[in-house]
Scaffold this active site. Structure first.
Site, PDB file in Angstrom:
ATOM      1  N   ASP A  93       0.806  -1.226   0.000  1.00  0.00           N
ATOM      2  CA  ASP A  93       0.000   0.000   0.000  1.00  0.00           C
ATOM      3  C   ASP A  93       0.837   1.274   0.000  1.00  0.00           C
ATOM      4  O   ASP A  93       0.304   2.375   0.213  1.00  0.00           O
ATOM      5  CB  ASP A  93      -0.969  -0.003   1.187  1.00  0.00           C
ATOM      6  CG  ASP A  93      -2.132  -0.948   0.941  1.00  0.00           C
ATOM      7  OD1 ASP A  93      -2.537  -1.087  -0.230  1.00  0.00           O
ATOM      8  OD2 ASP A  93      -2.630  -1.543   1.911  1.00  0.00           O
ATOM      9  N   ASP A 156      -7.176  -4.741  -3.651  1.00  0.00           N
ATOM     10  CA  ASP A 156      -6.801  -3.358  -3.358  1.00  0.00           C
ATOM     11  C   ASP A 156      -5.518  -2.961  -4.108  1.00  0.00           C
ATOM     12  O   ASP A 156      -5.266  -1.790  -4.363  1.00  0.00           O
ATOM     13  CB  ASP A 156      -6.548  -3.157  -1.851  1.00  0.00           C
ATOM     14  CG  ASP A 156      -7.489  -3.923  -0.949  1.00  0.00           C
ATOM     15  OD1 ASP A 156      -7.994  -4.988  -1.360  1.00  0.00           O
ATOM     16  OD2 ASP A 156      -7.715  -3.477   0.179  1.00  0.00           O
TER      17      ASP A 156
END
Ligand code: GLY
Length: 375
Positions: A93, A156
């Site tokens: 991320d 994601d």
């Protein structure tokens, strides 16, 4: 053409709200609100959410040029250096974290520290690519309690890939882009289902690259349709097409967006999972709606044959509904929008403000206000 005239009042309400809350939140890192409407903060700068508050402030700064917003955003970005240098907890991320902060600032100012931070983060993301399985590994050993996550990849991930495309554009070196495209192909093969709902997690053998199984995380089950996971796919695939211009990426983005629109209830605010029974009390997830709305605006603005209108109309309807029914304009909650669901299966963060819900609301509003000039 849609009617986005409502966005002017919404923008005024937003700027008033954040001018107030930025003085409460300062350069801390909000996560989600508690029962009294106060944001909780994390001191772990490596957590995936730490780019959203400064990212939100840059979007406000872009239009207001108010140094209150830029000073806080820059202070947050500087604090993220700790995570970048420590390395040990960094995960996939890094895209969320440095795209919305350093890369955004570099695009506005050409500041060389911002560029360096973005490139270091991109190098980390590229290094997480598992060549035998052709996937970007999401987490590190010990991040997930019940197993070794070295072979885990999650939907994601698509949202982190723009950092790689940017790094290739910036350096002229296609390596980063190759990784992003290879990972996107794996997502198309293993995450996007035949009905264009999506898997949340897929586990591969990190040594042979073989697919082992589909796993669920924040959705109801391995066959349900977690709304935020779907929104990561809508937005992430639209961004993939923006950078690759590959028609297969466009088709996937459109089909997943069509699925999302079909599953929306009449009031245009998604339930937290599209495959749970829909009662009056079933929690919504405004963060999913706002992330998907941003993706639909990216998608719609790239289609000049008229086929983009429905995505822009859906994004406008979702954002307007969120403004009118989930905005905290007249109360003293720290959050901008409520109705977010963090992790329903774990019973955590239901009907709260989530910092990424707030961020994507601001991004959607920002995109909608600028529709005329960007289309
Ligand atoms: N990226 C984690 C989540 O969507 O909650």
């Amino acid at each position: 053409m849609i009617d986005n005239s409502w966005t002017e009042d919404a923008w005024t309400d937003l700027v008033t709200k954040v001018t107030k809350t930025s003085q409460i939140m300062g350069s801390k890192f909000p996560t989600m609100t508690d029962d009294s409407g106060r944001y909780a903060f994390t001191q772990d700068t490596w957590r995936w959410v730490t780019g959203f508050w400064p990212g939100l402030l840059w979007l406000l700064y872009e239009d207001t040029k108010n140094p209150l917003f830029s000073n806080i955003a820059l202070n947050c970005e500087t604090q993220l250096d700790q995570a970048l240098h420590d390395y040990v907890n960094l995960h996939h991320d890094v895209g969320f974290m440095w795209q919305l902060t350093s890369v955004k600032r570099y695009e506005m100012t050409k500041d060389m520290d911002a560029r360096r931070r973005g490139l270091v983060a991109a190098s980390h993301l590229a290094s997480r690519f598992n060549i035998v399985g052709s996937f970007i590994s999401a987490w590190n050993k010990n991040d997930v309690n019940d197993s070794d996550p070295r072979g885990l990849s999650i939907i994601d991930s698509l949202m982190n890939l723009p950092l790689l495309y940017w790094a290739s554009e910036e350096t002229g070196d296609p390596r980063f882009r190759h990784v992003a495209i290879a990972h996107t192909e794996t997502v198309l093969e293993h995450f996007i289902r035949p009905d264009y709902s999506v898997n949340h997690m897929v586990e591969f053998d990190p040594f042979t690259g073989e697919k082992i199984r589909v796993r669920s995380g924040q959705g109801q089950s391995t066959t349900s349709a977690w709304a935020r996971g779907t929104s990561w796919a809508v937005h992430g695939l639209a961004l993939a097409y923006k950078y690759t211009k590959n028609p297969r990426h466009l088709e996937a983005a459109q089909k997943v967006a069509d699925f999302f629109i079909r599953e929306l209830p009449d009031d245009n605010v998604p339930h937290w999972d599209f495959r749970v029974p829909r009662e009056a009390t079933t929690p919504r997830d405004t963060s999913a709606g706002m992330c998907a709305a941003c993706g639909m605006l990216v998608l719609g603005s790239m289609l000049d044959d008229g086929s983009g209108e429905k995505y822009i109309a859906a994004a406008n309807a979702m954002t307007k509904a969120t403004y009118e029914h989930y905005g905290n304009w007249n109360n003293d909650s720290d959050g901008i929008i409520r109705g977010g669901t963090f992790n329903h299966p774990a019973g955590l963060g239901i009907d709260v403000s989530l910092i990424y819900g707030d961020y994507y609301y601001v991004e959607a509003l920002h995109r909608l206000r600028h529709l005329k000039s960007t289309r």
